[in-house]
Design an enzyme around this catalytic site. Structure first.
Site, PDB file in Angstrom:
ATOM      1  N   HIS A 224     -17.630 -35.094  14.730  1.00 60.27           N
ATOM      2  CA  HIS A 224     -16.897 -35.067  16.013  1.00 60.27           C
ATOM      3  C   HIS A 224     -15.716 -36.046  15.915  1.00 60.27           C
ATOM      4  CE1 HIS A 224     -16.008 -34.325  20.075  1.00 60.27           C
ATOM      5  NE2 HIS A 224     -17.023 -34.915  20.691  1.00 60.27           N
TER       6      HIS A 224
ATOM      7  N   GLN B 236     -13.581 -37.525  19.030  1.00 64.12           N
ATOM      8  CA  GLN B 236     -14.299 -38.530  19.801  1.00 64.12           C
ATOM      9  C   GLN B 236     -14.104 -39.920  19.199  1.00 64.12           C
ATOM     10  OE1 GLN B 236     -16.425 -38.153  22.675  1.00 64.12           O
ATOM     11  NE2 GLN B 236     -16.039 -40.356  22.616  1.00 64.12           N
TER      12      GLN B 236
ATOM     13  N   ASP C  43     -25.955 -42.330  21.573  1.00 60.30           N
ATOM     14  CA  ASP C  43     -25.648 -40.929  21.876  1.00 60.30           C
ATOM     15  C   ASP C  43     -26.966 -40.247  22.258  1.00 60.30           C
ATOM     16  OD1 ASP C  43     -24.390 -38.459  22.129  1.00 60.30           O
ATOM     17  OD2 ASP C  43     -24.217 -38.096  19.976  1.00 60.30           O
TER      18      ASP C  43
ATOM     19  N   ARG D 265      -9.978 -39.971  25.287  1.00 59.80           N
ATOM     20  CA  ARG D 265      -9.987 -38.654  24.618  1.00 59.80           C
ATOM     21  C   ARG D 265      -8.654 -37.953  24.872  1.00 59.80           C
ATOM     22  NH1 ARG D 265     -14.780 -36.060  23.630  1.00 59.80           N
ATOM     23  NH2 ARG D 265     -13.418 -34.585  22.564  1.00 59.80           N
TER      24      ARG D 265
ATOM     25  N   CYS E  37     -20.402 -41.454  23.819  1.00 58.98           N
ATOM     26  CA  CYS E  37     -19.410 -40.378  23.932  1.00 58.98           C
ATOM     27  C   CYS E  37     -19.575 -39.567  25.203  1.00 58.98           C
ATOM     28  CB  CYS E  37     -19.477 -39.483  22.701  1.00 58.98           C
ATOM     29  SG  CYS E  37     -21.028 -38.575  22.534  1.00 58.98           S
TER      30      CYS E  37
ATOM     31  N   ARG F 212     -14.561 -25.734  18.984  1.00 58.87           N
ATOM     32  CA  ARG F 212     -15.870 -26.398  19.017  1.00 58.87           C
ATOM     33  C   ARG F 212     -16.892 -25.343  18.621  1.00 58.87           C
ATOM     34  NH1 ARG F 212     -18.651 -30.188  23.551  1.00 58.87           N
ATOM     35  NH2 ARG F 212     -17.307 -31.637  22.429  1.00 58.87           N
TER      36      ARG F 212
HETATM   37  N1   CP Z   1     -18.006 -36.329  24.349  1.00 61.25           N
HETATM   38  C1   CP Z   1     -17.768 -35.006  24.433  1.00 61.25           C
HETATM   39  O1   CP Z   1     -17.307 -34.376  23.483  1.00 61.25           O
HETATM   40  O2   CP Z   1     -18.063 -34.452  25.637  1.00 61.25           O
HETATM   41  P1   CP Z   1     -18.087 -32.913  26.012  1.00 61.25           P
HETATM   42  O3   CP Z   1     -19.267 -32.297  25.305  1.00 61.25           O
HETATM   43  O4   CP Z   1     -18.224 -32.883  27.495  1.00 61.25           O
HETATM   44  O5   CP Z   1     -16.813 -32.279  25.540  1.00 61.25           O
HETATM   45  N1  NVA Z   2     -24.271 -35.371  19.590  1.00 61.03           N
HETATM   46  C1  NVA Z   2     -23.885 -34.664  20.784  1.00 61.03           C
HETATM   47  C2  NVA Z   2     -22.494 -35.002  21.164  1.00 61.03           C
HETATM   48  C3  NVA Z   2     -21.979 -34.340  22.415  1.00 61.03           C
HETATM   49  C4  NVA Z   2     -20.560 -34.667  22.727  1.00 61.03           C
HETATM   50  C5  NVA Z   2     -24.039 -33.169  20.571  1.00 61.03           C
HETATM   51  O1  NVA Z   2     -23.627 -32.669  19.522  1.00 61.03           O
HETATM   52  O2  NVA Z   2     -24.583 -32.510  21.447  1.00 61.03           O
END
Ligand code: CP
Ligand code: NVA
Length: 308
Positions: free
Chosen positions: A134, A137, A225, A294, A266, A107
């Site tokens: 992502h 997700q 989101d 997930r 998400c 990530r």
């Molecule tokens: N939805 C998601 O990716 O959550 P986290 O940021 O907690 O991993």
């Molecule tokens: N759009 C959000 C998703 C988190 C899972 C971010 O990137 O922070």
């Protein structure tokens, strides 16, 4: 060896096989304690590196638990603790890690980091979120929709809010799973033209709508989101909130969708901002199934990557 970098980079047949596998694995361990091993342990003897340059709850825990259920072991690494955060190149990091581990999930911020990791690693690399996409997700999201309502093909998904990384992967999924998507949000926060074009080229109807009430009419799935993503500067918060307030998913808006429409997010959510608690905890919401999936979807993604 297969990387899992983006939904549009994986063939539709492979994506479908991943979802079938995820569902089968979910069913096979129904009722088992979370920590119990799966009946088959395809990751036995395998070590997985989970690298986080941004915070995470779901991705971190679901990957970690998923690897263990399949008999493997994990190493959770924070970018800032690694030499990666202190000037070592991504290419060198990728080549070194490939001598120790069997799979890398990362990530990160800049998509270029993910791509360089994948270019130089000799083990599979999985995208656990970048500023731009992502994909893990949305595999869970498609699985969740289909678990509740059957095939997503031909359905209408409405994205309310910022045309961000999660929205981008929804557009990729529209192309690969053949559903339609309406984006409801302000012009300043439209999704990238490249991703809209990609879905349209695949034959999907992708509409850009400024009026949320109009957008959700006929929706089978409504998605929200956060208004400020991890890569967005906090200094933009007030402006974004003002731009996005008309796109809050509340009961009044959701009532305009189809009567059997589902609501997804998400997570993490900011209750009473992008979505009300009434919707999050209401009968259309499947947010916790989505979070659970997930785990199952990513287990299937890892098996696909390792060919196991
Ligand atoms: N939805 C998601 O990716 O959550 P986290 O940021 O907690 O991993
Ligand atoms: N759009 C959000 C998703 C988190 C899972 C971010 O990137 O922070």
């Amino acid at each position: 060896m297969n990387h899992f970098l983006d939904i549009y980079k994986t063939e539709p047949a492979a994506l479908r096989a991943i979802l079938d596998d995820a569902m089968a694995m979910k069913k096979a361990r129904a009722g088992q304690p979370r920590g119990a091993l799966d009946a088959q342990t395809p990751l036995e003897g395998h070590m997985v590196a989970l690298i986080f340059e941004k915070p995470s709850t779901r991705t971190r825990v679901s990957f970690d638990v998923g690897v263990r259920q399949m008999g493997g072991e994990t190493m959770v690494l924070s970018g800032s603790d690694m030499q990666l955060g202190h000037g070592e190149t991504i290419a060198d990091t990728a080549r070194v890690l490939s001598r120790y581990v069997d799979l890398i999930m990362i990530r990160t911020f800049d998509e270029a980091v993910l791509l360089e990791m994948a270019e130089y690693a000799t083990v599979p690399v999985i995208n656990g979120l970048t500023d731009r996409t992502h994909p893990c997700q949305i595999m869970a999201d498609v699985m969740t929709y289909e678990e509740h309502r059957g095939p997503i093909k031909g359905k209408k998904v409405v994205w309310c809010g910022d045309g961000n990384n999660v929205c981008a992967s929804f557009l990729h999924a529209a192309a690969q799973f053949q559903f339609d998507l309406t984006f409801a949000g302000p012009a300043q926060l439209d999704p990238e033209d490249e991703f809209v074009g990609l879905a349209r080229k695949a034959g999907c109807s992708i509409l850009i709508e400024r009026d949320a009430d109009k957008a959700v009419q006929g929706a089978d799935l409504v998605v929200a989101d956060t208004w400020v993503s991890m890569h967005d500067s906090q200094s933009t918060k007030e402006r974004r909130h003002n731009q996005l307030r008309p796109y809050q998913v509340n009961k009044q808006l959701l009532d305009r969708a189809n009567s059997d429409a589902l609501f997804m997010h998400c997570l993490p959510a900011h209750r009473e901002e992008e979505v009300t608690s009434e919707v999050m905890d209401g009968p259309s919401s499947v947010i916790f199934d989505e979070a659970e999936n997930r785990l199952h979807a990513q287990k299937a993604i890892m098996r696909y990557c390792l060919g196991r």
